[in-house]
Design an enzyme around this catalytic site. Structure first.
Site, PDB file in Angstrom:
ATOM      1  CG  HIS A 188      -0.270   0.319   2.366  1.00 43.71           C
ATOM      2  ND1 HIS A 188       0.332  -0.663   3.157  1.00 43.71           N
ATOM      3  CD2 HIS A 188      -0.304   1.228   3.371  1.00 43.71           C
ATOM      4  CE1 HIS A 188       1.140  -0.135   4.354  1.00 43.71           C
ATOM      5  NE2 HIS A 188       0.121   1.055   4.434  1.00 43.71           N
ATOM      6  NE  ARG A 189       2.496   5.839   1.787  1.00 49.74           N
ATOM      7  CZ  ARG A 189       2.506   6.681   2.540  1.00 49.74           C
ATOM      8  NH1 ARG A 189       1.749   6.595   3.940  1.00 49.74           N
ATOM      9  NH2 ARG A 189       3.195   7.728   2.675  1.00 49.74           N
ATOM     10  CE  LYS A 248      14.268  -0.696   4.400  1.00 47.30           C
ATOM     11  NZ  LYS A 248      15.091  -1.882   4.403  1.00 47.30           N
ATOM     12  CE  LYS A 291       8.541  -4.611  13.495  1.00 49.36           C
ATOM     13  NZ  LYS A 291      10.003  -5.559  13.592  1.00 49.36           N
ATOM     14  CG  ASP A 344       3.760   8.633  10.811  1.00 52.35           C
ATOM     15  OD1 ASP A 344       3.020   7.969  10.200  1.00 52.35           O
ATOM     16  OD2 ASP A 344       3.467   9.627  11.542  1.00 52.35           O
ATOM     17  CE  LYS A 404      12.371  -9.897   8.862  1.00 52.42           C
ATOM     18  NZ  LYS A 404      12.395  -8.657   9.745  1.00 52.42           N
ATOM     19  CB  THR A 453      17.004  -3.161  16.060  1.00 54.92           C
ATOM     20  OG1 THR A 453      16.761  -3.134  14.687  1.00 54.92           O
ATOM     21  CG2 THR A 453      15.686  -3.818  16.647  1.00 54.92           C
ATOM     22  CG  ASN A 479      22.928  -5.746  15.610  1.00 51.71           C
ATOM     23  OD1 ASN A 479      23.710  -5.120  15.894  1.00 51.71           O
ATOM     24  ND2 ASN A 479      22.299  -5.334  15.157  1.00 51.71           N
ATOM     25  CB  SER A 503      16.019   0.746   7.258  1.00 53.06           C
ATOM     26  OG  SER A 503      16.886  -0.125   7.329  1.00 53.06           O
TER      27      SER A 503
END
Length: 475
Positions: free
Chosen positions: A70-71, A75, A99, A104, A111, A199, A238, A368
């Protein structure tokens, strides 16, 4: 992997995510058609390819799922693990959609995963496998700056992202935006400083923001500041390392236990996180670490008393089997899906508060996003205005000294006259994103009498944003 644990609870990881989404949709009274459309994973590609390893062809299998476009671009990370499967990849793609909406970031959710144990291969072999996997995804339209942008995940890092983006560049040498095809790249090859830690840093910022709200701390049975709070971390990869390290060194938390594959190390007075990390790098586990007591049963340590529990490794580590024994006041989900749907209900009934994965570990996708913008703009953050702000700071210092007749101390002069570099701006943007997102989550929970936990508040925010797109633009 986690699906085994989820299956023991009667559902897969993907079904667990869908149950949580269904609950949020029911609370919101969302149109059934929009709700069903939102849950569907729009597309999944499975690839299998041979790579010559030690003179013999080995076959590797991987997936890339797009939950929502949708956008654009969609990602999400790519993980290398021996027990990846399609169900897990689809569940993680769905989490990425929610997420991004919660914090925003204008991306859809995707994924990827490759069935491989990267520790079993030499560097040149892993490079050949990674480049071939990237080529397969590129040819099928699942890797590009405009449509689908992968990032690191479990088992991958800047090195693998560098190999993949170079593969894209070789295939599309005239695409001047090729750097934007992946994020989490080495800084020398289009990455941004702060992405590798993002993260874990985001987990820290999430906890800092929660501790700015005394009424929310009261829900958790906590008070005061982060200083002195007892923290147990499961998984010192990490994410877990950076979250634990920053909480220890910058917020004076006591990291009382660290759980790894071979067991756990415990110290009620607090562990030296960096020393534990070095020991793991040297020996492969926590056993033998001199700064704490070794416990072979790491799952039992997960149930020890603490103020904050940070599961930062695998999905499904807190299930209906152990949820009753969890003694943490607050769980911060640094991993994806560490608490099953059934366990979530039990913990809620017991009054254990949870900062959900869809919010708590979103720091990676936030940074990111910054990296992707930087790659498309072809200019580093701060390059245009840094010296201007330094000069303005000097002018302010001069005005203060003229008005007061007192010379500004050198340590203050350096701080006031310093212009922000890219690292400062990335951290500032991450901090702001995590703060604003949690403030929205708290407000939704406070204002909606049907919502009783942070997870449903976060999902309500995400689902409303995606549903609004469908209502306004169409499917």
């Amino acid at each position: 992997m986690s699906d085994t644990k989820y299956a023991q609870q009667g559902m897969t990881f993907r079904q667990s995510v869908e149950h949580m989404v269904d609950h949020a949709i029911e609370i919101m009274g969302l149109d059934e058609g929009i709700g069903n459309a939102m849950k569907v994973c729009q597309s999944v590609v499975q690839v299998s390819f041979p790579v010559e390893i030690n003179g013999k062809a080995e076959i590797f299998t991987g997936w890339r799922a797009t939950h929502s476009d949708h956008r654009l671009p969609s990602k999400g990370g790519i993980r290398f693990a021996p027990i990846v499967d399609q169900d897990e990849v689809e569940a993680l793609a769905a989490l990425m959609t929610y997420k991004c909406a919660i914090v925003d970031v204008p991306f859809g959710g995707s994924k990827g995963g490759l069935v491989i144990d990267p520790r079993q291969y030499e560097r040149h072999q892993l490079e050949a496998i990674t480049r071939r996997f990237a080529r397969e995804l590129i040819l099928k339209g699942y890797l590009s700056p405009a449509q689908n942008v992968p990032a690191p995940d479990m088992g991958t890092g800047p090195r693998e992202m560098g190999w993949m983006v170079d593969t894209y560049r070789q295939m599309f040498p005239n695409d001047i935006n090729y750097m934007g095809a992946l994020t989490g790249k080495p800084v020398e090859h289009g990455g941004v400083r702060g992405r590798n830690e993002a993260t874990g840093r985001g987990v820290q910022y999430a906890l800092r923001e929660l501790f700015r709200h005394p009424e929310e701390l009261e829900r958790c049975g906590l008070s005061g500041s982060l200083a002195g709070k007892r923290v147990i971390v499961q998984g010192l990869g990490n994410v877990g390392y950076h979250a634990a390290h920053f909480l220890e060194t910058e917020d004076d938390c006591l990291i009382t236990a660290i759980i790894e594959r071979d067991g756990a190390v415990v110290n009620a007075d607090g562990l030296d996180v960096s020393a534990v990390r070095e020991h793991i790098a040297e020996t492969g586990g926590v056993k033998g670490f001199a700064g704490g007591e070794y416990r072979e049963d790491g799952t039992a340590v997960l149930e020890m008393a603490c103020d904050i529990l940070i599961p930062a490794a695998l999905e499904g580590v807190i299930t209906a089997d152990n949820a009753e024994r969890i003694q943490a006041s607050l769980i911060a989900e640094a991993a994806n899906g560490p608490v099953t749907f059934a366990a979530d209900k039990i913990l809620q009934e017991r009054g254990v508060e949870i900062l959900p994965d869809a919010y708590c570990n979103a720091g990676g996708v936030v940074v990111s996003y910054f990296e992707w913008i930087r790659n498309l703009n072809h200019v580093r953050f701060g390059r245009l205005e840094r010296r201007f702000h330094e000069a303005r700071g000097e002018q302010i210092i001069a005005a203060i000294e003229d008005a007061s007749g007192v010379e500004v101390p050198e340590h203050l002069r350096q701080k006031l006259a310093r212009g922000a570099d890219e690292f400062d701006l990335v951290r500032s943007g991450l901090d702001d994103s995590m703060r604003l997102a949690l403030q929205s989550i708290i407000a939704v929970r406070r204002d909606n009498p049907k919502i009783h936990d942070y997870r449903m508040a976060a999902y309500a925010i995400a689902i409303e944003k995606v549903a609004r797109h469908y209502r306004d633009i169409g499917f």
